[in-house]
Design an enzyme around this catalytic site. Structure first.
Site, short mmCIF file in Angstrom:
data_model
loop_
_atom_site.label_atom_id
_atom_site.label_comp_id
_atom_site.label_asym_id
_atom_site.label_seq_id
_atom_site.Cartn_x
_atom_site.Cartn_y
_atom_site.Cartn_z
N LYS A 96 58.32 -7.96 -9.95
CA LYS A 96 58.63 -9.38 -10.02
C LYS A 96 57.45 -10.19 -9.48
O LYS A 96 56.79 -9.80 -8.53
CB LYS A 96 59.87 -9.70 -9.18
N HIS A 97 57.17 -11.36 -10.11
CA HIS A 97 56.24 -12.34 -9.55
C HIS A 97 56.93 -13.01 -8.36
O HIS A 97 57.81 -13.87 -8.54
CB HIS A 97 55.91 -13.43 -10.59
N VAL A 98 56.55 -12.65 -7.16
CA VAL A 98 57.20 -13.24 -5.99
C VAL A 98 56.33 -12.99 -4.76
O VAL A 98 55.55 -12.02 -4.72
CB VAL A 98 58.61 -12.64 -5.77
#
Length: 313
Positions: A96-98
């Site tokens: 995930k982009h996070v």
């Protein structure tokens, strides 16, 4: 195919220990968390992990495409994310982009953290043209039909002109908290975390917090510009997930290199890049820090192998 390694400078007297440099052993569960930075080849590495999941027998999980991607999360959202990832059966991977999320702050088991970094200026140029690529908006409209189309003048604006004219989009001011266009200029943000202290651009505080997270939590932070070293370190430091990664990558090298490649990105002069680098000093320092750590990990592997071979004679 010739696979050439680039060696980083190191001190001859420096003692390097694979165990000390490998945070994989600190993980509480066999769950890999790739909180991928945008525009660092993460699509390619995500596809690599998908193929390795079938080869090495682990579950592959990724975040769904979102209308608006939220990188920084509120504490309750961080808890929800940590609970979800902790619920996966072992072995599993989640992507995930996070921003970096410290599971131990929620009394939850720590996963195996990995990520990739890229030269910060090359990365911001890549992002600049990525969000202007025709296929990007075609894909977005297919998923979210009600999205408005961008201003044609904005789409046509080239990066060099943007910098030379000191356009609001391309000034990259130190300490700036919100640039208003979500260009992901802060690579350190993905390692620093969700705190407001991580949001000011190119600051010492965000830099030091990002460095600390890498040293304490990340098993491997690869470097896009040196895929060979990155794959070798991943294979040796996290073998459960990356066994055979180099072979899989090079067996399908043409397919991997085409993923997310932007043929609409024109060249940018070194003079303009140098202008931008002047405002990315701490982002560049963080990139170099990650690069040095990766080469230390590689050097430690070489020393361990040489010691083993010598003792076996």
């Amino acid at each position: 195919m010739l696979r050439r390694f680039t060696w980083f400078q190191y001190k001859e007297t420096e003692v390097l220990d694979v165990e000390a440099l490998n945070n994989t052993r600190r993980a509480d569960r066999s769950v890999l968390f790739f909180n991928r930075v945008p525009k660092v080849g993460s699509q390619t590495f995500m596809e690599l992990l998908r193929r390795l999941s079938m080869r090495n027998g682990f579950s592959f999980n990724r975040d769904r495409v979102q209308r608006v991607e939220t990188i920084r999360l509120a504490p309750i959202e961080q808890l929800q994310l940590a609970r979800m990832v902790s619920s996966y059966s072992e072995p599993s991977v989640y992507i995930k982009h996070v921003c970096f999320t410290n599971f131990t702050e929620f009394n939850l088991p720590q996963p195996i953290y990995i990520n990739i970094v890229r030269d910060p200026v090359e990365r911001v140029i890549s992002w600049y043209y990525y969000v202007r690529a025709p296929w990007y908006y075609v894909e977005r409209k297919q998923i979210f039909p009600d999205l408005p189309l961008p201003d044609p003048n904005w789409l046509k604006k080239d990066f060099e002109s943007c910098v030379l004219k000191a356009d609001r989009e391309c000034r990259y001011l130190e300490g700036e908290i919100h640039e208003g266009i979500g260009d992901h200029r802060r690579q350190t943000l993905f390692f620093c975390g969700h705190s407001e202290k991580c949001t000011p651009f190119n600051t010492v505080g965000a830099l030091e917090r990002a460095k600390m997270a890498v040293e304490k939590h990340y098993a491997v932070v690869g470097v896009l510009e040196d895929v060979n070293t990155t794959l070798t370190v991943l294979e040796n430091y996290i073998p459960r997930f990356f066994r055979g990664a180099t072979d899989v990558y090079y067996d399908e090298v043409n397919a991997f290199t085409r993923i997310n490649r932007n043929f609409f990105k024109p060249p940018v002069s070194e003079e303009v890049k140098d202008m931008v680098r002047g405002n990315f000093t701490r982002e560049i320092e963080f990139y170099q820090f990650c690069k040095q750590r990766l080469y230390k990990q590689l050097r430690a592997l070489k020393l361990t192998k040489n010691t083993y071979e010598t003792n076996s004679l």
